[in-house]
Design an enzyme around this catalytic site. Structure first.
Site, PDB file in Angstrom:
ATOM      1  N   ARG A  57      -3.061  -9.949   5.795  1.00 62.01           N
ATOM      2  CA  ARG A  57      -3.713  -9.942   4.567  1.00 62.01           C
ATOM      3  C   ARG A  57      -2.650  -9.581   3.508  1.00 62.01           C
ATOM      4  O   ARG A  57      -2.138  -8.457   3.693  1.00 62.01           O
ATOM      5  CB  ARG A  57      -4.856  -9.344   4.182  1.00 62.01           C
ATOM      6  CG  ARG A  57      -5.444  -9.315   2.994  1.00 62.01           C
ATOM      7  CD  ARG A  57      -6.711  -8.367   2.759  1.00 62.01           C
ATOM      8  NE  ARG A  57      -7.333  -8.435   1.655  1.00 62.01           N
ATOM      9  CZ  ARG A  57      -6.784  -7.369   0.487  1.00 62.01           C
ATOM     10  NH1 ARG A  57      -5.884  -6.834   0.781  1.00 62.01           N
ATOM     11  NH2 ARG A  57      -7.763  -7.762  -0.680  1.00 62.01           N
ATOM     12  N   LYS A  95       0.754  -1.245   0.027  1.00 61.93           N
ATOM     13  CA  LYS A  95       0.105   0.082   0.164  1.00 61.93           C
ATOM     14  C   LYS A  95       0.899   1.224  -0.061  1.00 61.93           C
ATOM     15  O   LYS A  95       2.109   1.357   0.341  1.00 61.93           O
ATOM     16  CB  LYS A  95      -1.092  -0.039   1.190  1.00 61.93           C
ATOM     17  CG  LYS A  95      -2.247  -0.956   0.776  1.00 61.93           C
ATOM     18  CD  LYS A  95      -3.188  -0.856   2.008  1.00 61.93           C
ATOM     19  CE  LYS A  95      -4.242  -1.963   1.774  1.00 61.93           C
ATOM     20  NZ  LYS A  95      -5.407  -1.956   2.773  1.00 61.93           N
TER      21      LYS A  95
END
Ligand code: PT1
Length: 288
Positions: free
Chosen positions: A266, A232
């Site tokens: 995740r 991210k």
């Protein structure tokens, strides 16, 4: 330093036992994923054989859960039709549950996908909208799926325009507490609920870091805590790295989160994250 929480070490999701901490591998069936967009596509169509091969590789690498998403929720992503999401997700879920020994998670907010995915043998619904979409709560109630409730401020198309909080940790914790209450009142057993602060979903770097420092507060709820930071932009903001070079940053956050007691990581990088889980677990072994 290493938190000795009494947070859950196992959960049952649609009858399947899941041991924590564990790794959830990200399987994007969208042509526009931020990190691996369209790689599973051939001639504009999801290649099911190739997608299944990707899933098998992740399971061989140690993924306990595969997260199957048919709607990109990265910042600025466009929404998809229900039919398109069903067409992307359900056939792959069927293929996985028939061929691979792994827990399957539906990365969806769409009631029709929750229902069809459950019928296809999925175990978890991972909803970035925490079952707030019309019909999603009722759909989840009617299944025996575990439910991951994630916090998001706004909607993917606009959430990064001006994220704003008085106190991000308090507000995210309160939101999650409220959604947990709504779900249990609607008939979802507390043992089916997981939580996720939602890194990068309507949050500045500063908001994300405050939440990351406070993971132990979410762990203190005794509900399994999921963390998704893989590749991210928050890693890019710290390291200056492009999306393809964010592995070390993501593993560092995973290590931190696991040490605070987070249960589910995740990630796109399953093999590497599985090693991080093994090392953190070895650190925890008091007799080793
Ligand atoms: C997540 C998550 C998710 N993240 C859960 N589900 C995504 N439970 C999809 C960026 O800033 O963290 N938890 N499903 C992917 N979303 C994003 C968000 C991808 C932000 C990229 C960014 O780069």
């Amino acid at each position: 330093m290493i938190s000795d929480s009494n947070a859950p070490q196992t959960a049952y999701a649609a009858g399947r036992k899941i041991e924590f901490p564990c790794v959830m591998g990200v399987v994007n069936t969208t042509p526009d994923s931020f990190s691996d967009g369209g790689k599973l596509y051939r001639a504009d169509k999801l290649d099911l054989d190739q997608a299944l091969a990707r899933c098998e590789t992740m399971v061989a690498a140690g993924a306990a859960i595969l997260d199957i998403g048919g709607e990109s929720t990265r910042p600025g992503a466009k929404s998809v039709s229900v039919q398109e999401e069903l067409d992307r997700v359900v056939p792959l879920v069927e293929r996985i549950t028939q061929n691979v020994d792994v827990a399957v998670s539906l990365d969806t907010s769409t009631p029709q996908v929750i229902l069809a995915g459950a019928s296809a043998g999925a175990h978890i619904v991972n909803d970035v909208r925490a079952l707030r979409r019309d019909g999603a709560l009722a759909a989840a109630v009617s299944t025996d799926l575990a439910v991951c409730l994630m916090h998001m401020q706004g909607e993917p198309g606009s959430m990064q325009k001006a994220p704003s909080y008085d106190s991000v940790v308090d507000e995210v914790a309160l939101f999650i507490q409220e959604r947990v209450a709504v779900c249990t009142r609607a008939g979802i057993d507390i043992d089916r609920l997981w939580i996720d602060p939602g890194f990068g979903f309507g949050k500045t770097l500063s908001h994300n870091m405050k939440l990351m420092r406070a993971i132990d507060r979410f762990v203190a709820t005794k509900l399994p805590v999921m963390i998704g930071v893989s590749r991210k932009s928050m890693i890019g903001a710290i390291t200056g790295r492009d999306v393809s070079e964010r592995l070390a940053g993501g593993l560092s956050f995973a290590t931190w989160a696991l040490l605070q007691g987070a249960q589910i990581i995740r990630t796109h990088d399953v093999a590497e994250t599985v090693d991080v889980v093994a090392v953190v677990q070895a650190l925890r072994e008091k007799n080793g």
